[in-house]
Each structure stands twice: as structure tokens, then as C-alpha cells.
Design an enzyme around this catalytic site. Structure first.
Site, PDB file in Angstrom:
ATOM      1  CG  ASP A 120     -12.204 -19.142  22.373  1.00 16.30           C
ATOM      2  OD1 ASP A 120     -11.218 -18.934  21.635  1.00 16.30           O
ATOM      3  OD2 ASP A 120     -12.354 -18.582  23.466  1.00 16.30           O
ATOM      4  CG  ASP A 138      -7.081 -19.219  22.469  1.00 15.64           C
ATOM      5  OD1 ASP A 138      -6.721 -18.031  22.386  1.00 15.64           O
ATOM      6  OD2 ASP A 138      -8.273 -19.566  22.593  1.00 15.64           O
TER       7      ASP A 138
END
Length: 160
Positions: A120, A138
Site C-alpha cells: 500500500d 484497493d
């Protein structure tokens, strides 16, 4: 010959998977060259490096290798189920949503296989408020789910 829904879903899933993996590769290289120090892009956007071993927002991140492989298997199972479903739907919005979610799920699944965790790197923040770091996969999953919800809400209104 595959139906339009399947073709659309697969095309979107492949595009999302490619964008996700390319962005992660570039960001990991960029951040490694910076000693993994955060990079402020704007006052409210930074590039960071977070290895998420759990699910959304890092929940269930304390698990062992069994949890890692369970999440990986679940991601690929969800993606496969969505592709099968997309082959059966006539609505292009539903097929597109399935492709977004499937591509994102596979992107994060690939990370778990390659790195043992999901990479991330997008950090949105304002003042003391900060959204948990996320990635292209995501974002695609979120957009796909939102598209399915909007479609369901609008379809429900038309059916009344």
C-alpha cells in the site's frame, strides 16, 4: 464465443491488474531509493510504503502464513466467482464492476504471493486526519463495489 459481459470483465480485470502491479513496482523502487521515507506530493497526498499483512485497513494482520495463504486463496476465489458471474450478466455496468473487483483482488493476491503482504502506498490526509494507506487494486475494488451498489439501487427504483 464468450459473452460481452465476460469480455468486458476480463478486459477491465487485466487492465486493473497491470496498472496495479506496474504502480507497485515503480513505487517500491522509488521508495527504496529514498530509504522508504514518505514523499509529500501535495499538502494532502503522500506516497508511503506500508506492507499490509491483513485485510482492509490492516485488520487481522497478526496471522501466520496460514492466514496469508487463506487471504490469497480467497482473493483468487472471489475473482474467479466474479468472472463466472460476469459471463452470465447482460448489464455492462455489472460486468465492469465485476472486472474492477476481480482485477483488484488478483492484484492484491499477487502481492501476497510475491511479497507476503500487500503493498500500500497512497496516503490521503488532512490535518491530523489520515486515511489508511491503499493502492490501485484497493481503489478498483472500492469503485467496483460502489458501482454494484449504485446499479442495485437504481435498478430497484426502476423495478417499482
Amino acid at each position: 464465443m464468450p459473452g460481452r459481459g465476460l469480455t468486458l470483465a476480463l478486459a477491465i480485470a487485466v487492465l486493473i491488474l497491470a496498472a496495479d502491479q506496474v504502480s507497485k513496482t515503480l513505487v517500491i523502487a522509488l521508495m527504496a531509493g529514498r530509504g522508504f521515507e514518505p514523499l509529500d506530493v501535495t499538502a494532502n497526498l503522500s506516497v508511503v510504503m506500508v506492507w499490509n499483512r491483513g485485510v482492509s485497513f490492516g485488520m487481522l494482520s497478526g496471522g501466520d502464513e496460514t492466514v496469508r495463504w487463506a487471504f490469497t486463496g480467497l482473493a483468487f476465489a472471489v475473482a474467479a466467482g466474479l468472472v463466472v458471474w460476469a459471463a452470465r450478466v447482460a448489464n455492462p455496468w455489472q460486468a465492469a464492476a465485476a472486472g474492477l473487483v476481480a482485477g483488484g483482488a488478483v492484484g492484491n493476491g499477487v502481492d501476497r504471493i510475491m511479497y507476503g503482504a500487500v503493498a500500500d502506498f497512497i496516503d490521503l490526509h488532512a490535518g491530523r486526519w489520515s486515511w489508511p494507506a491503499f493502492n490501485v487494486a484497493d481503489s478498483a475494488i472500492t469503485a467496483g463495489i460502489a458501482l454494484l451498489l449504485v446499479h442495485a439501487l437504481l435498478s430497484g427504483r426502476r423495478g417499482r
